[in-house]
Design a protein around this motif. Structure first.
Motif, PDB file in Angstrom:
ATOM      1  N   ALA A  84      -4.623   2.092   4.718  1.00 57.12           N
ATOM      2  CA  ALA A  84      -4.158   0.653   4.587  1.00 57.12           C
ATOM      3  C   ALA A  84      -3.340   0.212   4.983  1.00 57.12           C
ATOM      4  CB  ALA A  84      -5.470   0.492   3.052  1.00 57.12           C
ATOM      5  N   LEU A  95      -8.260  -0.699   8.080  1.00 64.23           N
ATOM      6  CA  LEU A  95      -7.167   0.282   8.385  1.00 64.23           C
ATOM      7  C   LEU A  95      -6.848   0.748   9.543  1.00 64.23           C
ATOM      8  CD1 LEU A  95     -10.055   3.031   6.652  1.00 64.23           C
ATOM      9  CD2 LEU A  95      -8.206   2.353   6.012  1.00 64.23           C
ATOM     10  N   ALA A 124      -3.945   2.382  -4.407  1.00 63.57           N
ATOM     11  CA  ALA A 124      -2.960   2.572  -4.207  1.00 63.57           C
ATOM     12  C   ALA A 124      -2.506   1.871  -3.231  1.00 63.57           C
ATOM     13  CB  ALA A 124      -3.169   3.571  -2.261  1.00 63.57           C
ATOM     14  N   ILE A 125      -2.745   0.223  -4.515  1.00 64.18           N
ATOM     15  CA  ILE A 125      -2.634  -0.299  -3.743  1.00 64.18           C
ATOM     16  C   ILE A 125      -1.813  -1.203  -5.142  1.00 64.18           C
ATOM     17  CG2 ILE A 125      -3.153  -3.068  -2.920  1.00 64.18           C
ATOM     18  CD1 ILE A 125      -6.078  -1.663  -2.244  1.00 64.18           C
ATOM     19  N   CYS A 146      -9.893   0.772  -5.500  1.00 64.38           N
ATOM     20  CA  CYS A 146      -8.594   2.326  -4.624  1.00 64.38           C
ATOM     21  C   CYS A 146      -9.100   3.285  -5.603  1.00 64.38           C
ATOM     22  CB  CYS A 146      -7.304   1.536  -4.328  1.00 64.38           C
ATOM     23  SG  CYS A 146      -6.809   3.103  -4.094  1.00 64.38           S
ATOM     24  N   PRO A 147      -9.936   4.338  -5.546  1.00 65.83           N
ATOM     25  CA  PRO A 147      -9.762   5.249  -6.530  1.00 65.83           C
ATOM     26  C   PRO A 147      -8.725   6.241  -6.698  1.00 65.83           C
ATOM     27  CG  PRO A 147     -10.792   5.788  -4.195  1.00 65.83           C
ATOM     28  CD  PRO A 147     -10.881   4.147  -4.199  1.00 65.83           C
ATOM     29  N   VAL A 148      -8.020   5.850  -5.738  1.00 65.13           N
ATOM     30  CA  VAL A 148      -6.767   6.319  -5.372  1.00 65.13           C
ATOM     31  C   VAL A 148      -5.080   5.553  -6.405  1.00 65.13           C
ATOM     32  CG1 VAL A 148      -6.862   8.483  -4.971  1.00 65.13           C
ATOM     33  CG2 VAL A 148      -5.951   6.361  -3.408  1.00 65.13           C
ATOM     34  N   VAL A 175       1.216  -1.051   0.040  1.00 64.87           N
ATOM     35  CA  VAL A 175       0.196   0.743  -0.096  1.00 64.87           C
ATOM     36  C   VAL A 175       0.757   0.892  -0.081  1.00 64.87           C
ATOM     37  CG1 VAL A 175      -1.371   1.674   1.543  1.00 64.87           C
ATOM     38  CG2 VAL A 175      -2.114  -0.947   1.191  1.00 64.87           C
ATOM     39  N   CYS A 201      -2.581   6.628  -0.187  1.00 63.20           N
ATOM     40  CA  CYS A 201      -4.301   6.361   0.367  1.00 63.20           C
ATOM     41  C   CYS A 201      -4.957   7.512   1.664  1.00 63.20           C
ATOM     42  CB  CYS A 201      -3.603   5.339   1.675  1.00 63.20           C
ATOM     43  SG  CYS A 201      -4.990   4.766   2.257  1.00 63.20           S
ATOM     44  N   ILE A 202      -5.872   7.275   0.622  1.00 61.54           N
ATOM     45  CA  ILE A 202      -6.840   8.518   1.128  1.00 61.54           C
ATOM     46  C   ILE A 202      -8.009   7.895   2.605  1.00 61.54           C
ATOM     47  CG2 ILE A 202      -6.453  10.322  -0.277  1.00 61.54           C
ATOM     48  CD1 ILE A 202      -9.255   9.064  -1.392  1.00 61.54           C
ATOM     49  N   GLY A 203      -7.690   6.769   3.132  1.00 61.37           N
ATOM     50  CA  GLY A 203      -8.836   6.137   4.004  1.00 61.37           C
ATOM     51  C   GLY A 203     -10.020   5.803   2.940  1.00 61.37           C
ATOM     52  N   ALA A 254     -11.564   3.195   2.033  1.00 60.61           N
ATOM     53  CA  ALA A 254     -12.016   2.015   2.726  1.00 60.61           C
ATOM     54  C   ALA A 254     -12.401   1.210   2.065  1.00 60.61           C
ATOM     55  CB  ALA A 254     -12.676   2.693   3.999  1.00 60.61           C
ATOM     56  N   THR A 255     -12.790   1.623   0.379  1.00 64.86           N
ATOM     57  CA  THR A 255     -13.548   0.881  -0.435  1.00 64.86           C
ATOM     58  C   THR A 255     -12.934  -0.964  -0.920  1.00 64.86           C
ATOM     59  OG1 THR A 255     -12.226   1.835  -2.193  1.00 64.86           O
ATOM     60  CG2 THR A 255     -14.633   2.287  -1.847  1.00 64.86           C
ATOM     61  N   CYS A 256     -11.412  -0.890  -0.255  1.00 71.81           N
ATOM     62  CA  CYS A 256     -10.241  -1.803  -0.067  1.00 71.81           C
ATOM     63  C   CYS A 256     -11.194  -3.307   0.825  1.00 71.81           C
ATOM     64  CB  CYS A 256      -9.243  -2.029  -0.336  1.00 71.81           C
ATOM     65  SG  CYS A 256      -8.545  -0.685   1.063  1.00 71.81           S
TER      66      CYS A 256
HETATM   67  S1  SF4 Z   1      -9.327   2.410  -0.393  1.00 71.31           S
HETATM   68 FE1  SF4 Z   1      -7.299   2.721  -1.089  1.00 71.31          FE
HETATM   69  S2  SF4 Z   1      -7.212   5.415  -0.855  1.00 71.31           S
HETATM   70 FE2  SF4 Z   1      -9.224   3.577   0.389  1.00 71.31          FE
HETATM   71  S3  SF4 Z   1      -8.586   2.559   2.446  1.00 71.31           S
HETATM   72 FE3  SF4 Z   1      -8.532   1.480   0.281  1.00 71.31          FE
HETATM   73  S4  SF4 Z   1      -5.795   1.704  -0.182  1.00 71.31           S
HETATM   74 FE4  SF4 Z   1      -6.671   3.919   0.949  1.00 71.31          FE
END
Ligand code: SF4
Length: 90
Positions: A51, A45, A76-77, A72-74, A24, A29-31, A33-35
């Protein structure tokens, strides 16, 4: 309680039994939480709302691990195969 694979590097990179490496990007990561919603056995989280990768990832399905990353919208994974080639994001 969050059961972390590696308490020193809770966000990875972590090598999975299938040869993948999952990490991650905590800066990205913006938190959102869709992951966690998609793959609750693999991702959670921490108390900084970043994450982390949890023990269940070793028995989760490849598809769910990947779907969590794709959700993940950004982006980050980051998932790489056994040769270090990116599986996601491309
Ligand atoms: S979906 Fe992406 S931004 Fe959101 S908690 Fe998971 S890794 Fe972070």
């Amino acid at each position: 309680m969050v059961d972390l694979l590696d308490k020193k590097k809770p966000s990875g990179p972590i090598k999975l039994k299938n040869g993948w490496t999952v990490e991650v990007d905590r800066q990205a990561c913006i938190g959102a939480a869709t992951c966690v919603a998609i793959a609750p056995d693999s991702y959670d989280l921490d108390d900084e709302a970043k994450a982390v990768i949890i023990d269940g990832i070793q028995t989760d399905t490849d598809q769910r691990i990947l779907d969590g990353a794709k959700s993940c919208p950004v982006d980050a994974i980051i998932i790489k195969d056994q040769d270090g080639k990116r599986i996601y994001p491309k």
